[in-house]
Design a protein around this motif. Structure first.
Motif, PDB file in Angstrom:
ATOM      1  N   ILE A 100     -57.506  44.979  31.196  1.00  0.00           N
ATOM      2  CA  ILE A 100     -58.000  46.328  30.935  1.00  0.00           C
ATOM      3  C   ILE A 100     -58.806  46.334  29.642  1.00  0.00           C
ATOM      4  O   ILE A 100     -58.382  45.763  28.638  1.00  0.00           O
ATOM      5  CB  ILE A 100     -56.826  47.326  30.835  1.00  0.00           C
ATOM      6  N   GLU A 101     -59.958  46.999  29.663  1.00  0.00           N
ATOM      7  CA  GLU A 101     -60.773  47.197  28.462  1.00  0.00           C
ATOM      8  C   GLU A 101     -60.057  48.223  27.594  1.00  0.00           C
ATOM      9  O   GLU A 101     -59.842  49.361  28.022  1.00  0.00           O
ATOM     10  CB  GLU A 101     -62.164  47.704  28.853  1.00  0.00           C
ATOM     11  N   LYS A 102     -59.651  47.824  26.398  1.00  0.00           N
ATOM     12  CA  LYS A 102     -58.876  48.723  25.534  1.00  0.00           C
ATOM     13  C   LYS A 102     -59.591  50.034  25.242  1.00  0.00           C
ATOM     14  O   LYS A 102     -58.985  51.103  25.282  1.00  0.00           O
ATOM     15  CB  LYS A 102     -58.533  48.024  24.215  1.00  0.00           C
ATOM     16  N   SER A 103     -60.866  49.963  24.925  1.00  0.00           N
ATOM     17  CA  SER A 103     -61.581  51.168  24.496  1.00  0.00           C
ATOM     18  C   SER A 103     -61.759  52.196  25.607  1.00  0.00           C
ATOM     19  O   SER A 103     -61.855  53.389  25.329  1.00  0.00           O
ATOM     20  CB  SER A 103     -62.947  50.791  23.913  1.00  0.00           C
ATOM     21  N   THR A 104     -61.787  51.754  26.862  1.00  0.00           N
ATOM     22  CA  THR A 104     -62.036  52.678  27.973  1.00  0.00           C
ATOM     23  C   THR A 104     -60.869  52.797  28.950  1.00  0.00           C
ATOM     24  O   THR A 104     -60.888  53.666  29.811  1.00  0.00           O
ATOM     25  CB  THR A 104     -63.276  52.227  28.777  1.00  0.00           C
ATOM     26  N   ALA A 105     -59.896  51.897  28.838  1.00  0.00           N
ATOM     27  CA  ALA A 105     -58.763  51.816  29.777  1.00  0.00           C
ATOM     28  C   ALA A 105     -59.241  51.497  31.194  1.00  0.00           C
ATOM     29  O   ALA A 105     -58.536  51.730  32.164  1.00  0.00           O
ATOM     30  CB  ALA A 105     -57.924  53.093  29.753  1.00  0.00           C
ATOM     31  N   GLU A 106     -60.436  50.937  31.319  1.00  0.00           N
ATOM     32  CA  GLU A 106     -60.996  50.563  32.613  1.00  0.00           C
ATOM     33  C   GLU A 106     -60.556  49.151  32.992  1.00  0.00           C
ATOM     34  O   GLU A 106     -60.516  48.253  32.151  1.00  0.00           O
ATOM     35  CB  GLU A 106     -62.523  50.611  32.517  1.00  0.00           C
ATOM     36  N   ILE A 107     -60.234  48.944  34.263  1.00  0.00           N
ATOM     37  CA  ILE A 107     -59.904  47.610  34.754  1.00  0.00           C
ATOM     38  C   ILE A 107     -61.187  46.785  34.787  1.00  0.00           C
ATOM     39  O   ILE A 107     -62.175  47.195  35.394  1.00  0.00           O
ATOM     40  CB  ILE A 107     -59.267  47.671  36.147  1.00  0.00           C
ATOM     41  N   ILE A 108     -61.150  45.627  34.110  1.00  0.00           N
ATOM     42  CA  ILE A 108     -62.332  44.765  34.074  1.00  0.00           C
ATOM     43  C   ILE A 108     -62.087  43.413  34.743  1.00  0.00           C
ATOM     44  O   ILE A 108     -62.957  42.550  34.743  1.00  0.00           O
ATOM     45  CB  ILE A 108     -62.838  44.548  32.636  1.00  0.00           C
TER      46      ILE A 108
ATOM     47  N   ALA B 152     -65.037  41.616  36.243  1.00  0.00           N
ATOM     48  CA  ALA B 152     -66.035  42.536  36.773  1.00  0.00           C
ATOM     49  C   ALA B 152     -67.370  42.254  36.093  1.00  0.00           C
ATOM     50  O   ALA B 152     -67.418  41.774  34.957  1.00  0.00           O
ATOM     51  CB  ALA B 152     -65.600  43.979  36.508  1.00  0.00           C
TER      52      ALA B 152
ATOM     53  N   GLN C  16     -69.466  44.003  34.529  1.00  0.00           N
ATOM     54  CA  GLN C  16     -69.679  44.598  33.206  1.00  0.00           C
ATOM     55  C   GLN C  16     -68.975  43.823  32.092  1.00  0.00           C
ATOM     56  O   GLN C  16     -69.256  44.033  30.921  1.00  0.00           O
ATOM     57  CB  GLN C  16     -69.286  46.076  33.168  1.00  0.00           C
TER      58      GLN C  16
END
Length: 115
Positions: free
Chosen positions: A36-44, A67, A69
């Motif tokens: 998970i990207e810490k700054s966005t909480a998006e699964i990467i 991903a 990105q």
């Protein structure tokens, strides 16, 4: 997805099999986990050490899937460093496998850069 799972979408049934076989559940120290990207909480992506018998014996394979990105940010190098340290130092493995297709240059170079 270009270099994993034969580059094609999985059926829901096959995806369930992959999750049950390779992902980390409970107190297991090995298996694949979500990145998970810490700054966005998006699964990467996904990464982990998982059992592998490609050479006919019980080994662990370094694995990661990022991903698009997350590409080009040396995340794979950091993952490789952590997996190598964990596998050798915490699990006491004598060998870890890094399997990648010959065209998958980023995945081939990440463990090499992490030494």
């Amino acid at each position: 997805m270009r270099y994993v799972f034969q580059g094609v979408l999985m059926t829901l049934e096959r995806a369930g099999e992959v999750v049950r076989k390779f992902f980390t559940f409970g107190h297991n120290l090995t298996g694949i986990a979500i990145l998970i990207e810490k700054s966005t909480a998006e699964i990467i992506g996904f990464a982990g050490l998982f059992p592998c018998t490609a050479l006919g014996v019980d080994d662990f394979e370094i694995g990661f899937l990022l991903a698009r990105q997350a590409w080009g940010r040396d995340i794979a190098v950091g993952i490789s460093q952590a997996q190598l340290a964990f596998g050798f130092e915490q699990l006491g493995s004598g060998r870890l496998l890094g399997l990648a297709g010959p065209k998958n240059r980023p995945s081939i170079h990440a463990p090499k850069k992490s030494r």
